[in-house]
Structure formats: C-alpha cells, structure tokens
Design a protein around this motif. Structure first.
Motif, PDB file in Angstrom:
ATOM      1  N   ALA A  33     -23.953 -37.788 -87.411  1.00  0.00           N
ATOM      2  CA  ALA A  33     -24.465 -38.510 -85.973  1.00  0.00           C
ATOM      3  C   ALA A  33     -23.101 -37.946 -85.278  1.00  0.00           C
ATOM      4  O   ALA A  33     -21.951 -37.822 -85.752  1.00  0.00           O
ATOM      5  N   MET A  34     -23.383 -37.695 -83.783  1.00  0.00           N
ATOM      6  CA  MET A  34     -22.292 -37.421 -83.096  1.00  0.00           C
ATOM      7  C   MET A  34     -22.255 -38.447 -81.933  1.00  0.00           C
ATOM      8  O   MET A  34     -23.467 -39.012 -81.587  1.00  0.00           O
ATOM      9  N   GLY A  35     -21.176 -38.550 -81.539  1.00  0.00           N
ATOM     10  CA  GLY A  35     -21.282 -39.618 -80.167  1.00  0.00           C
ATOM     11  C   GLY A  35     -20.101 -39.128 -79.139  1.00  0.00           C
ATOM     12  O   GLY A  35     -19.172 -38.187 -79.513  1.00  0.00           O
ATOM     13  N   TRP A  36     -20.393 -39.366 -78.058  1.00  0.00           N
ATOM     14  CA  TRP A  36     -19.197 -39.353 -76.815  1.00  0.00           C
ATOM     15  C   TRP A  36     -18.862 -40.382 -76.550  1.00  0.00           C
ATOM     16  O   TRP A  36     -19.513 -41.640 -76.279  1.00  0.00           O
ATOM     17  N   PHE A  37     -17.418 -40.671 -76.138  1.00  0.00           N
ATOM     18  CA  PHE A  37     -16.692 -41.710 -75.797  1.00  0.00           C
ATOM     19  C   PHE A  37     -15.852 -41.361 -74.542  1.00  0.00           C
ATOM     20  O   PHE A  37     -15.825 -40.180 -74.329  1.00  0.00           O
ATOM     21  N   ARG A  38     -15.521 -42.289 -73.888  1.00  0.00           N
ATOM     22  CA  ARG A  38     -14.725 -41.659 -72.799  1.00  0.00           C
ATOM     23  C   ARG A  38     -13.679 -43.044 -72.533  1.00  0.00           C
ATOM     24  O   ARG A  38     -13.493 -44.297 -72.824  1.00  0.00           O
ATOM     25  N   GLN A  39     -12.386 -42.540 -71.964  1.00  0.00           N
ATOM     26  CA  GLN A  39     -11.430 -43.595 -71.591  1.00  0.00           C
ATOM     27  C   GLN A  39     -10.877 -43.291 -70.293  1.00  0.00           C
ATOM     28  O   GLN A  39      -9.932 -42.267 -70.147  1.00  0.00           O
ATOM     29  N   ALA A  40     -10.767 -44.046 -69.497  1.00  0.00           N
ATOM     30  CA  ALA A  40     -10.026 -44.012 -68.292  1.00  0.00           C
ATOM     31  C   ALA A  40      -9.024 -44.700 -67.868  1.00  0.00           C
ATOM     32  O   ALA A  40      -8.386 -45.523 -68.890  1.00  0.00           O
ATOM     33  N   PRO A  41      -8.140 -44.268 -67.358  1.00  0.00           N
ATOM     34  CA  PRO A  41      -6.633 -44.771 -67.175  1.00  0.00           C
ATOM     35  C   PRO A  41      -6.489 -46.390 -67.137  1.00  0.00           C
ATOM     36  O   PRO A  41      -7.407 -46.840 -66.193  1.00  0.00           O
ATOM     37  N   GLY A  42      -5.887 -46.833 -68.008  1.00  0.00           N
ATOM     38  CA  GLY A  42      -5.852 -48.400 -68.010  1.00  0.00           C
ATOM     39  C   GLY A  42      -6.752 -49.107 -68.828  1.00  0.00           C
ATOM     40  O   GLY A  42      -6.873 -50.172 -68.780  1.00  0.00           O
ATOM     41  N   ASN A  43      -7.607 -48.387 -69.040  1.00  0.00           N
ATOM     42  CA  ASN A  43      -8.830 -48.831 -69.718  1.00  0.00           C
ATOM     43  C   ASN A  43      -8.983 -48.639 -71.284  1.00  0.00           C
ATOM     44  O   ASN A  43      -8.359 -47.611 -71.736  1.00  0.00           O
ATOM     45  N   GLU A  44      -9.768 -49.391 -72.098  1.00  0.00           N
ATOM     46  CA  GLU A  44     -10.084 -49.148 -73.380  1.00  0.00           C
ATOM     47  C   GLU A  44     -11.274 -47.945 -73.343  1.00  0.00           C
ATOM     48  O   GLU A  44     -11.840 -47.615 -72.594  1.00  0.00           O
ATOM     49  N   PHE A  68     -27.128 -39.370 -68.000  1.00  0.00           N
ATOM     50  CA  PHE A  68     -26.550 -38.369 -69.088  1.00  0.00           C
ATOM     51  C   PHE A  68     -27.469 -38.366 -69.930  1.00  0.00           C
ATOM     52  O   PHE A  68     -28.316 -39.019 -70.334  1.00  0.00           O
ATOM     53  N   THR A  69     -27.211 -37.083 -70.695  1.00  0.00           N
ATOM     54  CA  THR A  69     -28.100 -36.677 -71.804  1.00  0.00           C
ATOM     55  C   THR A  69     -27.377 -36.138 -72.633  1.00  0.00           C
ATOM     56  O   THR A  69     -26.616 -35.078 -72.587  1.00  0.00           O
ATOM     57  N   ILE A  70     -27.431 -36.540 -73.946  1.00  0.00           N
ATOM     58  CA  ILE A  70     -26.814 -35.637 -75.302  1.00  0.00           C
ATOM     59  C   ILE A  70     -27.979 -35.213 -75.817  1.00  0.00           C
ATOM     60  O   ILE A  70     -29.121 -35.509 -75.843  1.00  0.00           O
ATOM     61  N   SER A  71     -27.581 -34.033 -76.479  1.00  0.00           N
ATOM     62  CA  SER A  71     -28.263 -33.460 -77.425  1.00  0.00           C
ATOM     63  C   SER A  71     -27.349 -32.324 -78.278  1.00  0.00           C
ATOM     64  O   SER A  71     -26.122 -32.483 -78.125  1.00  0.00           O
ATOM     65  N   ARG A  72     -28.091 -31.773 -79.018  1.00  0.00           N
ATOM     66  CA  ARG A  72     -27.365 -31.053 -80.157  1.00  0.00           C
ATOM     67  C   ARG A  72     -27.950 -30.028 -80.629  1.00  0.00           C
ATOM     68  O   ARG A  72     -29.228 -29.939 -80.674  1.00  0.00           O
ATOM     69  N   ASP A  73     -27.376 -28.974 -81.046  1.00  0.00           N
ATOM     70  CA  ASP A  73     -27.739 -27.555 -81.601  1.00  0.00           C
ATOM     71  C   ASP A  73     -27.097 -27.448 -82.893  1.00  0.00           C
ATOM     72  O   ASP A  73     -26.164 -27.168 -83.109  1.00  0.00           O
ATOM     73  N   ASN A  74     -27.823 -27.906 -84.115  1.00  0.00           N
ATOM     74  CA  ASN A  74     -27.345 -27.942 -85.432  1.00  0.00           C
ATOM     75  C   ASN A  74     -27.139 -26.475 -86.023  1.00  0.00           C
ATOM     76  O   ASN A  74     -26.035 -26.262 -86.614  1.00  0.00           O
ATOM     77  N   ALA A  75     -27.992 -25.460 -85.382  1.00  0.00           N
ATOM     78  CA  ALA A  75     -27.594 -24.140 -85.650  1.00  0.00           C
ATOM     79  C   ALA A  75     -26.260 -23.402 -85.145  1.00  0.00           C
ATOM     80  O   ALA A  75     -25.722 -22.645 -85.745  1.00  0.00           O
ATOM     81  N   LYS A  76     -25.763 -24.154 -84.106  1.00  0.00           N
ATOM     82  CA  LYS A  76     -24.676 -23.740 -83.361  1.00  0.00           C
ATOM     83  C   LYS A  76     -23.425 -24.614 -83.644  1.00  0.00           C
ATOM     84  O   LYS A  76     -22.402 -24.513 -82.951  1.00  0.00           O
ATOM     85  N   ASN A  77     -23.729 -25.834 -84.445  1.00  0.00           N
ATOM     86  CA  ASN A  77     -22.552 -26.744 -84.836  1.00  0.00           C
ATOM     87  C   ASN A  77     -22.150 -27.196 -83.310  1.00  0.00           C
ATOM     88  O   ASN A  77     -20.893 -27.371 -83.154  1.00  0.00           O
ATOM     89  N   THR A  78     -22.929 -27.487 -82.402  1.00  0.00           N
ATOM     90  CA  THR A  78     -22.500 -28.054 -81.269  1.00  0.00           C
ATOM     91  C   THR A  78     -23.276 -29.202 -80.610  1.00  0.00           C
ATOM     92  O   THR A  78     -24.567 -29.176 -80.765  1.00  0.00           O
TER      93      THR A  78
END
Length: 123
Positions: A33-44, A68-78
């Motif tokens: 599975a794949m996830g996206w996270f983010r970190q802003a200055p001064g934040n966790e 926001f929309t997450i998607s994946r292409d397993n053929a492209k490993n992306t």
C-alpha cells in the motif's frame, strides 16, 4: 528494499493544482500500500491519503478530502497525488511512503519513505 523518489512539487498560487508523482524501485511495488504524508515547518508530519496495493481502496484526511486524489499505476511502479484547489495551508514537504500492511493512517507502520518534495502555495 524499496526506493521511493517524489517529484512534481513547486510553487503554485492558491486555487491552483499540482500533481505529485512517486516512483518506486526495488521490491515488488504492488505488494505495498502507498501513502502520502506532509510536514509543514514547525508541525509534525501528518497523514494525507493512502491507497491499497490494488488501488481498490483509498483513504483521506478530512483536510484534503474532495480536493486531493491518490491513484497508482502498478505497471509503472508509480503513485500519484493530484492536488486541486490548493490553499496556503497546504504548504509543506510532501512524502510518499510504502506500507506492507493495512494500518494506513499510522506513519510509524510504513516501511519505506521518499526524500520529500516541497509544495508551496502562495496567497
């Protein structure tokens, strides 16, 4: 090992869009599975979104749901993160991560991380 490389970050005006990509190499991408996270200055670092190994299930933080929309292409490993209607508060370093499991929301469970890409949203 899985190597993850994010791209697509940059500077955009509020209301604009960006698409981030995360290219994976190494072990079988479709095992993770794949996830996206983010970190802003001064934040966790915070969870944004995740997608199951098949792409059949997606999960979003309330702060980005509908924009926001997450998607994946397993053929492209992306995996992709389409970000629309960007706000200044979306400014952060964005990280992709690979998860061998289903605890999508907990960053401590992720096995591999990319180096991050900066997204800056100007007002």
């Amino acid at each position: 090992q899985v190597q993850l490389v994010e791209s697509g970050g940059g500077l955009v005006q509020a209301g604009g869009s960006l698409r981030l990509s995360c290219a994976a190499s190494g072990r079988t991408f479709s095992n993770y599975a794949m996830g996206w996270f983010r970190q802003a200055p001064g934040n966790e670092r915070e969870f944004i979104t995740a997608i199951s190994w098949s792409g059949g299930s997606t999960y979003y933080a309330d702060s980005v749901k509908g924009r926001f929309t997450i998607s994946r292409d397993n053929a492209k490993n992306t995996v992709y993160l389409q970000m629309n209607s960007l706000k200044p508060e979306d400014t952060a370093v964005y990280y992709c991560a690979a998860l061998r499991g289903t605890n999508y929301y907990d960053q401590n469970g992720y096995n591999y991380w990319g180096q991050g890409t900066q997204v800056t949203v100007s007002s």
